[in-house]
Design a protein around this motif. Sequence first.
Motif, PDB file in Angstrom:
ATOM      1  N   UNK A  60       2.088  38.660  70.484  1.00  0.00           N
ATOM      2  CA  UNK A  60       1.659  37.484  69.742  1.00  0.00           C
ATOM      3  C   UNK A  60       1.762  36.234  70.598  1.00  0.00           C
ATOM      4  N   UNK A  61       2.837  36.143  71.376  1.00  0.00           N
ATOM      5  CA  UNK A  61       3.019  34.966  72.225  1.00  0.00           C
ATOM      6  C   UNK A  61       1.918  34.877  73.278  1.00  0.00           C
ATOM      7  N   UNK A  62       1.579  36.018  73.889  1.00  0.00           N
ATOM      8  CA  UNK A  62       0.579  36.015  74.955  1.00  0.00           C
ATOM      9  C   UNK A  62      -0.830  35.798  74.421  1.00  0.00           C
ATOM     10  N   UNK A  63      -1.131  36.346  73.252  1.00  0.00           N
ATOM     11  CA  UNK A  63      -2.501  36.292  72.751  1.00  0.00           C
ATOM     12  C   UNK A  63      -2.751  35.155  71.767  1.00  0.00           C
ATOM     13  N   UNK A  64      -1.681  34.621  71.169  1.00  0.00           N
ATOM     14  CA  UNK A  64      -1.829  33.515  70.217  1.00  0.00           C
ATOM     15  C   UNK A  64      -1.121  32.262  70.724  1.00  0.00           C
ATOM     16  N   UNK A  65       0.157  32.436  71.131  1.00  0.00           N
ATOM     17  CA  UNK A  65       0.959  31.285  71.503  1.00  0.00           C
ATOM     18  C   UNK A  65       0.453  30.544  72.724  1.00  0.00           C
ATOM     19  N   UNK A 119      -5.385  43.608  68.758  1.00  0.00           N
ATOM     20  CA  UNK A 119      -3.990  43.688  69.202  1.00  0.00           C
ATOM     21  C   UNK A 119      -3.161  42.559  68.619  1.00  0.00           C
ATOM     22  N   UNK A 120      -3.715  41.343  68.625  1.00  0.00           N
ATOM     23  CA  UNK A 120      -2.976  40.198  68.082  1.00  0.00           C
ATOM     24  C   UNK A 120      -2.781  40.338  66.583  1.00  0.00           C
ATOM     25  N   UNK A 121      -3.779  40.818  65.884  1.00  0.00           N
ATOM     26  CA  UNK A 121      -3.662  40.984  64.427  1.00  0.00           C
ATOM     27  C   UNK A 121      -2.623  42.044  64.070  1.00  0.00           C
TER      28      UNK A 121
END
Length: 244
Positions: A60-65, A119-121
């Motif tokens: 989540x951090x890599x793909x959203x944050x 992946x993020x979801x």
Amino acid sequence: MSRTTPRDDASGRRPRRRRPIRLRITALLLVPLVSLITLWAFAANITLGDAFDKYDFSTTYEKVGLPGIYLVNQLQAERSLSVVALSTRDPADRQKLGGQRARVSAVDKAFRSTALSPDARDAAEPETKRRLAEAVRALDRLPQLRARVDSGRAQPLEVINSYSVLLDQVIKVFDGLVTVNDVAIFTQGRALIGIGNARAYMLREDSLVTAAMARNGRLTAAEHTAFVQWAAEGRRVFEAASPT
């Protein structure tokens, strides 16, 4: 005449059969083995649970944050250039704003691509998904905000507030990222998010001062009130995020 076998005892009863040695060893080992497996399963559940939590947090951090933080930085720069272009009406400032808008549009597209990926979801918590959906809806209103700036009829404070509402929706996504069951990571993550929120208030103040300097160097009464409120709120958020 009845015949007796060597296995008959003196009373005529057959002796009790002994169980095979292999069966006796298996029975002796079975109980501790089951206990050992149970303990291993319990420990594995805790360890794997933490590992999955950290994997989800990392994803989540890599793909959203990270893409979201970069998008916020670029939007904050666009906000500042917008109020300058609105205040000066200078073609050079308008050109700088156009270049920044192009960068924001590209970063926004990349953010949506990674943050909305499968992946993020899968890795995101339900609350993060909800906030992400709200952020995307806010970003969809960016063209209308740019059109108001281009019309020249909006006031700098109105533009700053409109951009800040949009930015707040994106920044809220970060608040739901730190859910890992690791005290050190959780504490550090929450502190960084709090400091980032305090910085956002400082950049609002910076945009307001930039607009005033581009105009005549003075704040209006409404702008002065907003500046004082943002300074107080930014200090409160910063102190809340700082370790005691």
